[in-house]
Design an enzyme around this catalytic site. Structure first.
Site, short mmCIF file in Angstrom:
data_model
loop_
_atom_site.label_atom_id
_atom_site.label_comp_id
_atom_site.label_asym_id
_atom_site.label_seq_id
_atom_site.Cartn_x
_atom_site.Cartn_y
_atom_site.Cartn_z
N HIS A 76 29.58 74.09 58.14
CA HIS A 76 29.32 72.75 58.03
C HIS A 76 28.51 72.22 56.77
O HIS A 76 27.57 71.27 56.80
CB HIS A 76 28.62 72.22 59.33
CG HIS A 76 29.38 72.24 60.51
ND1 HIS A 76 30.67 72.01 60.78
CD2 HIS A 76 28.89 72.24 61.74
CE1 HIS A 76 31.25 71.89 61.91
NE2 HIS A 76 30.22 72.13 62.75
N GLU A 95 36.71 67.08 66.46
CA GLU A 95 36.51 67.16 65.12
C GLU A 95 37.84 67.14 64.36
O GLU A 95 38.19 68.15 63.90
CB GLU A 95 35.77 68.51 64.73
CG GLU A 95 34.15 68.32 65.32
CD GLU A 95 33.74 69.79 65.39
OE1 GLU A 95 33.27 70.33 64.25
OE2 GLU A 95 33.63 70.33 66.57
N HIS A 132 30.73 64.32 63.67
CA HIS A 132 30.24 65.56 64.89
C HIS A 132 29.88 65.02 66.11
O HIS A 132 28.71 65.43 66.54
CB HIS A 132 29.53 66.65 64.38
CG HIS A 132 29.58 67.90 64.97
ND1 HIS A 132 29.25 68.31 66.16
CD2 HIS A 132 30.11 69.19 64.44
CE1 HIS A 132 29.30 69.82 66.37
NE2 HIS A 132 30.03 70.15 65.29
C1 G6D Z 1 30.98 73.07 65.35
O1 G6D Z 1 32.74 74.81 65.60
C2 G6D Z 1 31.35 74.52 65.63
C3 G6D Z 1 30.65 75.23 66.74
O2 G6D Z 1 31.16 76.61 66.79
C4 G6D Z 1 29.13 74.97 66.37
O3 G6D Z 1 28.38 75.63 67.15
C5 G6D Z 1 29.02 73.62 66.50
O4 G6D Z 1 29.74 72.93 65.46
C6 G6D Z 1 27.41 73.24 66.16
O5 G6D Z 1 32.05 72.39 65.87
#
Ligand code: G6D
Length: 336
Positions: A92, A299, A166
């Site tokens: 991320h 997502e 998210h």
């Molecule tokens: C995400 O795919 C990931 C997950 O594995 C993670 O734990 C989360 O963000 C915080 O969408």
């Protein structure tokens, strides 16, 4: 920098709280079938808590949403090294990702709706990513109860970009229940197999005859309790990239008790469905403690696995190209 909060109200009972910090969607208030207005997302009451949030609650994710294997990628015979912020991998956008910056923000208003425009610029080499990148994201709420997320980005040098939001939804309202009884429908016939590090193995699997088949709609708890090795691998649930079988892609989610429903339409090629399998009881949220299965994320994005595997749609944005992606979340109520 200065923290700001924007409250979007559409006059039809929906209210959305947005922070310039991380572009976070902190709260979405939506009526149930009896007209009771409740929060349907996971968020912190105290804004400061977003600075140390391990869950990326409601945040804008980028420059690259998802995991980059080995925290590096090659382009034009050059290797770009990124921060290893999850084991050996990059997740991320790293610790200085878009979820941790203060965006320039301005309010928008027309007779049809209200919104907030968020802008952010990145310098070439910041966090290891090449290119001066300019990003604009608009959250727009109209009178038809649609929340539009409009993403644009440009760069002066080829760089990977795939953006998402998210937000963890929980349509039961004010965290009354887990998301096990949320019924999801989605037009995706294939998904990416994962290994223990939650990285794609390179195998693309068919959803047929598995708990990954959402074609006719299914409750998320099928994946929590089922014995499919891919559900077990990610902690009992879903954390997988699905390829949409059509463009635009379509997803819906419904919670029968409250009657709340969301339809999602996007020009992204796929989506990570994440059912908060990793969430522990360690954070006080608005409405109660965090816990496993408390929220579900949709997502919509391209998969960063494409940086190492060309069967995935590319996430590379070139100079003179414009990254332009849209996802619309429309809220509905189903009366009994
Ligand atoms: C995400 O795919 C990931 C997950 O594995 C993670 O734990 C989360 O963000 C915080 O969408």
């Amino acid at each position: 920098g200065k923290w700001k909060k924007f409250i979007l109200q559409n006059g039809e009972g929906i209210e959305i709280h947005v922070l310039n910090y991380g572009g976070v969607i902190q709260k979405i208030m939506v009526p149930d079938r009896f007209g009771k207005v409740e929060n349907v997302v996971l968020g912190y009451e105290k804004e400061k808590d977003y600075e140390t949030d391990p869950y990326y609650l409601g945040a804008l994710i980028g420059p690259v949403a998802g995991r980059i294997q080995g925290a590096e990628f090659q382009w034009n015979d050059q290797t770009f090294k990124l921060e290893k912020n999850e084991g050996n991998n990059h997740l991320h956008g790293g610790s200085q990702g878009f979820h941790q910056v203060i965006w320039e923000a301005e309010p928008l208003q027309t007779p049809e709706g209200v919104g907030v425009k968020l802008c952010h610029e990145r310098k070439d080499g910041e966090s290891g990513y090449p290119g001066n990148i300019k990003v604009t994201v608009i959250y727009w709420l109209n009178r038809k109860n649609e929340l539009l997320m409009d993403y644009q980005a440009v760069t002066d040098r080829t760089t990977p970009v795939t953006l998402t939001n998210h937000t963890y939804f929980n349509l039961s309202g004010n965290l009354k229940d887990t998301v096990g009884n949320h019924r999801v429908r989605m037009n995706a016939s294939r998904f990416a197999e994962l290994d223990e590090a939650l990285l794609p193995t390179g195998r693309i699997l068919s959803v047929r005859h598995t708990p990954f088949d959402f074609g006719q709609g299914r409750k998320l708890k099928d994946g929590f309790t089922g014995s499919h090795p891919q559900n077990r691998m990610v902690g009992g649930g879903y954390d997988h990239y699905f390829f949409f079988a059509s463009n635009p892609g379509f997803v819906s989610v419904e919670e029968a008790e409250s009657g709340r429903m969301i339809e999602i339409v996007t020009n992204q090629p796929g989506m990570v469905l994440y059912t908060s399998n990793q969430m522990k009881k360690d954070r006080m949220l608005a409405g109660g403690w965090s816990k496993k299965y408390l929220g579900v994320c949709f997502e919509t994005q391209a998969s960063p696995a494409s940086l190492h595997d060309q069967r995935f749609p590319s996430v590379l944005l070139k100079r003179d190209e414009v990254y332009r992606k849209k996802t619309v979340f429309s809220f509905h109520i189903r009366k009994r």
